[in-house]
Enzyme design. Structure first.
Site, PDB file in Angstrom:
ATOM      1  N   ILE A 196       3.941  18.250   8.938  1.00 50.45           N
ATOM      2  CA  ILE A 196       4.369  18.228   7.533  1.00 50.45           C
ATOM      3  C   ILE A 196       5.407  19.320   7.252  1.00 50.45           C
ATOM      4  CG2 ILE A 196       2.322  17.107   6.542  1.00 50.45           C
ATOM      5  CD1 ILE A 196       1.386  19.969   5.778  1.00 50.45           C
ATOM      6  N   ASP A 197       6.048  19.797   8.340  1.00 53.17           N
ATOM      7  CA  ASP A 197       7.014  20.885   8.168  1.00 53.17           C
ATOM      8  C   ASP A 197       8.172  20.511   7.238  1.00 53.17           C
ATOM      9  OD1 ASP A 197       7.448  19.163  10.524  1.00 53.17           O
ATOM     10  OD2 ASP A 197       9.330  20.253  10.685  1.00 53.17           O
ATOM     11  N   GLN A 198       8.580  19.247   7.241  1.00 52.03           N
ATOM     12  CA  GLN A 198       9.714  18.857   6.395  1.00 52.03           C
ATOM     13  C   GLN A 198       9.334  18.844   4.907  1.00 52.03           C
ATOM     14  OE1 GLN A 198      12.892  18.524   7.795  1.00 52.03           O
ATOM     15  NE2 GLN A 198      11.625  19.321   9.450  1.00 52.03           N
TER      16      GLN A 198
ATOM     17  N   ILE B 271       8.690   6.577  16.882  1.00 52.19           N
ATOM     18  CA  ILE B 271       8.305   7.350  15.685  1.00 52.19           C
ATOM     19  C   ILE B 271       7.062   8.213  15.939  1.00 52.19           C
ATOM     20  CG2 ILE B 271       7.783   7.236  13.207  1.00 52.19           C
ATOM     21  CD1 ILE B 271      10.462   5.930  13.746  1.00 52.19           C
TER      22      ILE B 271
ATOM     23  N   ARG C 117      -3.699   9.745   4.437  1.00 53.26           N
ATOM     24  CA  ARG C 117      -2.425  10.425   4.614  1.00 53.26           C
ATOM     25  C   ARG C 117      -1.772  10.753   3.268  1.00 53.26           C
ATOM     26  NH1 ARG C 117      -0.613  13.406   8.213  1.00 53.26           N
ATOM     27  NH2 ARG C 117       1.624  13.613   8.180  1.00 53.26           N
TER      28      ARG C 117
ATOM     29  N   ASP D 205       4.914   0.414  12.063  1.00 58.38           N
ATOM     30  CA  ASP D 205       3.654  -0.199  11.611  1.00 58.38           C
ATOM     31  C   ASP D 205       3.525  -1.664  12.046  1.00 58.38           C
ATOM     32  OD1 ASP D 205       2.939   2.179  10.506  1.00 58.38           O
ATOM     33  OD2 ASP D 205       3.087   1.553   8.423  1.00 58.38           O
TER      34      ASP D 205
ATOM     35  N   CYS E  74      -4.191   7.744   9.914  1.00 62.11           N
ATOM     36  CA  CYS E  74      -4.441   7.186  11.239  1.00 62.11           C
ATOM     37  C   CYS E  74      -4.078   8.187  12.327  1.00 62.11           C
ATOM     38  CB  CYS E  74      -3.632   5.911  11.410  1.00 62.11           C
ATOM     39  SG  CYS E  74      -4.367   4.522  10.553  1.00 62.11           S
TER      40      CYS E  74
ATOM     41  N   ARG F 220      -8.552  -0.198   5.165  1.00 61.16           N
ATOM     42  CA  ARG F 220      -7.725   0.820   4.501  1.00 61.16           C
ATOM     43  C   ARG F 220      -6.447   0.211   3.945  1.00 61.16           C
ATOM     44  NH1 ARG F 220      -5.966   5.471   8.048  1.00 61.16           N
ATOM     45  NH2 ARG F 220      -4.643   5.488   6.222  1.00 61.16           N
TER      46      ARG F 220
ATOM     47  N   LYS G 178       0.834  -1.214   0.000  1.00 62.65           N
ATOM     48  CA  LYS G 178       0.000   0.000   0.000  1.00 62.65           C
ATOM     49  C   LYS G 178       0.867   1.262   0.000  1.00 62.65           C
ATOM     50  CE  LYS G 178      -1.679   1.655   4.038  1.00 62.65           C
ATOM     51  NZ  LYS G 178      -1.465   3.077   4.322  1.00 62.65           N
ATOM     52  N   ASN G 179       1.883   1.273   0.861  1.00 68.43           N
ATOM     53  CA  ASN G 179       2.650   2.507   1.024  1.00 68.43           C
ATOM     54  C   ASN G 179       3.610   2.783  -0.133  1.00 68.43           C
ATOM     55  OD1 ASN G 179       1.275   3.042   3.324  1.00 68.43           O
ATOM     56  ND2 ASN G 179       2.923   2.484   4.736  1.00 68.43           N
TER      57      ASN G 179
ATOM     58  N   ARG H 266       1.889  14.074  13.483  1.00 71.19           N
ATOM     59  CA  ARG H 266       2.099  13.932  12.042  1.00 71.19           C
ATOM     60  C   ARG H 266       2.285  15.281  11.323  1.00 71.19           C
ATOM     61  NH1 ARG H 266      -0.821   8.493  10.037  1.00 71.19           N
ATOM     62  NH2 ARG H 266       1.131   8.360   8.943  1.00 71.19           N
TER      63      ARG H 266
HETATM   64  C1  UD1 Z   1       4.573   6.704   6.546  1.00 72.41           C
HETATM   65  C2  UD1 Z   1       3.607   5.544   6.410  1.00 72.41           C
HETATM   66  C3  UD1 Z   1       3.177   5.044   7.773  1.00 72.41           C
HETATM   67  C4  UD1 Z   1       4.396   4.723   8.630  1.00 72.41           C
HETATM   68  C5  UD1 Z   1       5.375   5.891   8.666  1.00 72.41           C
HETATM   69  C6  UD1 Z   1       6.679   5.553   9.376  1.00 72.41           C
HETATM   70  C7  UD1 Z   1       2.455   6.012   4.338  1.00 72.41           C
HETATM   71  C8  UD1 Z   1       1.197   6.421   3.660  1.00 72.41           C
HETATM   72  N1  UD1 Z   1       2.446   6.000   5.669  1.00 72.41           N
HETATM   73  O1  UD1 Z   1       3.857   7.747   7.202  1.00 72.41           O
HETATM   74  O2  UD1 Z   1       2.397   3.866   7.571  1.00 72.41           O
HETATM   75  O3  UD1 Z   1       3.955   4.453   9.951  1.00 72.41           O
HETATM   76  O4  UD1 Z   1       5.699   6.292   7.316  1.00 72.41           O
HETATM   77  O5  UD1 Z   1       7.293   4.481   8.757  1.00 72.41           O
HETATM   78  O6  UD1 Z   1       3.442   5.630   3.704  1.00 72.41           O
HETATM   79  N2  UD1 Z   1       7.550  14.244  10.788  1.00 72.41           N
HETATM   80  C9  UD1 Z   1       7.823  15.572  11.066  1.00 72.41           C
HETATM   81  N3  UD1 Z   1       7.719  16.480  10.047  1.00 72.41           N
HETATM   82  C10 UD1 Z   1       7.358  16.129   8.781  1.00 72.41           C
HETATM   83  C11 UD1 Z   1       7.099  14.776   8.509  1.00 72.41           C
HETATM   84  C12 UD1 Z   1       7.209  13.851   9.531  1.00 72.41           C
HETATM   85  O7  UD1 Z   1       8.145  15.942  12.188  1.00 72.41           O
HETATM   86  O8  UD1 Z   1       7.281  17.001   7.916  1.00 72.41           O
HETATM   87  C13 UD1 Z   1       7.662  13.250  11.875  1.00 72.41           C
HETATM   88  C14 UD1 Z   1       6.324  12.571  12.162  1.00 72.41           C
HETATM   89  O9  UD1 Z   1       5.544  13.317  13.081  1.00 72.41           O
HETATM   90  C15 UD1 Z   1       6.794  11.251  12.727  1.00 72.41           C
HETATM   91  C16 UD1 Z   1       8.097  10.959  11.959  1.00 72.41           C
HETATM   92  O10 UD1 Z   1       8.500  12.197  11.418  1.00 72.41           O
HETATM   93  O11 UD1 Z   1       7.107  11.394  14.087  1.00 72.41           O
HETATM   94  C17 UD1 Z   1       7.962   9.950  10.846  1.00 72.41           C
HETATM   95  O12 UD1 Z   1       6.894  10.320  10.003  1.00 72.41           O
HETATM   96  P1  UD1 Z   1       6.873   9.931   8.448  1.00 72.41           P
HETATM   97  O13 UD1 Z   1       8.003   9.001   8.141  1.00 72.41           O
HETATM   98  O14 UD1 Z   1       6.760  11.178   7.652  1.00 72.41           O
HETATM   99  O15 UD1 Z   1       5.515   9.140   8.342  1.00 72.41           O
HETATM  100  P2  UD1 Z   1       4.435   9.226   7.204  1.00 72.41           P
HETATM  101  O16 UD1 Z   1       5.106   9.461   5.883  1.00 72.41           O
HETATM  102  O17 UD1 Z   1       3.336  10.107   7.631  1.00 72.41           O
END
Ligand code: UD1
Length: 430
Positions: free
Chosen positions: A124-126, A327, A93, A305, A117, A397, A22-23, A122
């Protein structure tokens, strides 16, 4: 309301076929808008998240044809909208992958802010930092992320946290940017590599995916391709732990054993036997499970996960185990449900301290999110007696035909929609 009715106690035995990841499928679908030519994708999982994304893509003018359940062709030559506001898209997501893809190709995208979820904040600043570094304006207004650029220019981007989503999004936005982009401290997950391979098969120039430095040389256009999505590491891991908790013997087929190494290592530590072949792994749980410690980490560490699934197994293991979630900050919500089944688990911050019990007992429980939902189904299958699991829309999902695959391994599980179905199931199992 749909729920799973489960009679526990059967060891799972047999073979199960794993579907596409899925991912990986989600960013690959999104990236398909980056060419005007037709893209043909195989091994596409038929799960709710991919279907929601496909219908949002249709709504902006992408022509989507399913040639069979797991094959899809996409043609984005007539995209009519760069604003994605679909009611359902907010719930997943991966909606944000359309930002990187549309921005990369059309230099403009407006997409509803992502859901997914409820397992932590979560941020999205990065993602935003990456888009800005490439020269885009980014603002958040009326629930939409709006990005626009005159030109995208390659840049050197250091990620402050290892993020799968941000790595993927920046990669897509950079593929057609002028010059070279370097992403440092990038995520190394198999689905990051799969997306890079997919984009390269469309003519992109991405090197280093799977390491922590990815280099992307911008190209002027991308062409059509044929591509098969990698097998789902987490679906495979879930069935491996299903074997462990039910004292079963399960061969999980169509997998890449390398992607499962951290999962295999923990199963061995807790006393299971694991045999690997080219594209399958067999898990045999003939001895009592033993305690261990585990900390979730970015790949190649133990996946977050898989955290609920291993916690369910450790809840049945001899001795005291410790699970640290590094995480997401809110990923132990299912523990209350597990406690109602007899588990002895204390959560302190991001750590769960687990005193193994000899068995769980059936209960009426609810899935709080996708992976925890699947883990609770495993708990119910190992439990003495009867359980129901509500809110299975979360599980749907990300797991295709979950209950059918479990039935194929001998589980007594049924998807029921009415009280009458439930009574029928109870009569059947006696
Ligand atoms: C993806 C997966 C999810 C998995 C996760 C970690 C998808 C659709 N989802 O989620 O199933 O659990 O990877 O392997 O592929 N973070 C920030 N700023 C950002 C982005 C992330 O601080 O801009 C933090 C998040 O809050 C979290 C960590 O980084 O603590 C990891 O998040 P991230 O790897 O981005 O997870 P997702 O891509 O949302």
């Amino acid at each position: 309301m749909e729920q799973y009715a489960i009679k526990g106690g059967n060891p799972l035995v047999g073979e199960v076929e794993i579907g596409g990841a899925k991912n990986a499928a989600l960013p690959i679908l999104a990236a398909s808008v980056m060419t005007d030519e037709t893209v043909y994708i195989e091994n596409m999982p038929d799960v709710r998240d991919t279907n929601v994304l496909l219908s949002a893509m249709e709504n902006i003018g992408v022509i989507v044809k399913r040639t069979d359940r797991h094959k899809v062709t996409l043609n984005a030559s007539n995209i009519s909208e760069l604003v994605v506001e679909d009611e359902n898209i907010k719930k997943i997501r991966a909606s944000y992958y359309l930002i990187g893809a549309l921005l990369g190709k059309y230099k403009h995208a407006e997409v509803a802010l992502p859901g997914g979820c409820d397992i932590g904040c979560r941020a999205i600043d990065q993602h935003i930092k990456g888009f800005r570094a490439l020269g885009a304006d980014v603002k958040i207004e009326h629930g939409l992320i709006k990005t626009q650029a005159e030109h995208l220019r390659g840049s050197h981007i250091y990620m402050d946290v290892v993020s799968v989503g941000a790595t993927i999004n920046i990669m897509m936005a950079a593929v057609m940017a002028e010059g070279t982009t370097i992403i440092e401290n990038s995520a190394k997950e198999p689905h990051v590599v799969d997306l890079a391979n997919f984009l390269n098969s469309m003519g992109a120039n991405i090197k280093g995916a799977g390491t922590d430095v990815i280099r992307i040389k911008g190209v002027s256009h991308l062409h059509g391709t044929e591509y098969a999505v990698i097998p789902d590491q987490i679906e495979a891991g879930t069935f491996m732990f299903a074997a462990a908790v039910t004292k079963g013997d399960v061969t999980v087929k169509n997998v890449i054993p390398k992607h499962l190494e951290s999962i295999t290592a923990k199963l061995l530590e807790i006393g299971c036997e694991v045999e690997e072949a080219d594209d399958c792994v067999r898990v045999v749980a003939s001895k009592p499970l033993q305690h261990t410690q585990v900390k979730t980490l970015p790949y190649p560490g133990f996946p977050t996960d898989m955290q609920p699934q291993i916690t369910v197994a450790l809840g049945l293991s001899k001795g005291t185990s410790i699970v640290t979630e590094s995480i997401f900050e809110n990923r132990f919500k299912y523990v209350d449900e597990l406690t109602r089944m007899g588990a002895s688990i204390k959560v302190e911050g991001n750590t769960a301290i687990i005193d193994g019990v000899s068995r769980y007992t059936g209960a009426n429980i609810s899935a709080p999110d996708l992976r925890a939902g699947a883990a609770l189904v495993l708990a119910a299958m190992s439990a003495e007696g009867f359980s129901t699991v509500d809110d299975i829309r979360y599980i749907e999902r990300g797991y295709e035909d979950f209950h059918l695959k479990l039935q194929g391994l001998g589980a007594q599980i049924e998807l029921v929609e009415t009280e009458r179905d439930l009574q029928k199931f109870k009569l059947k199992i006696g």
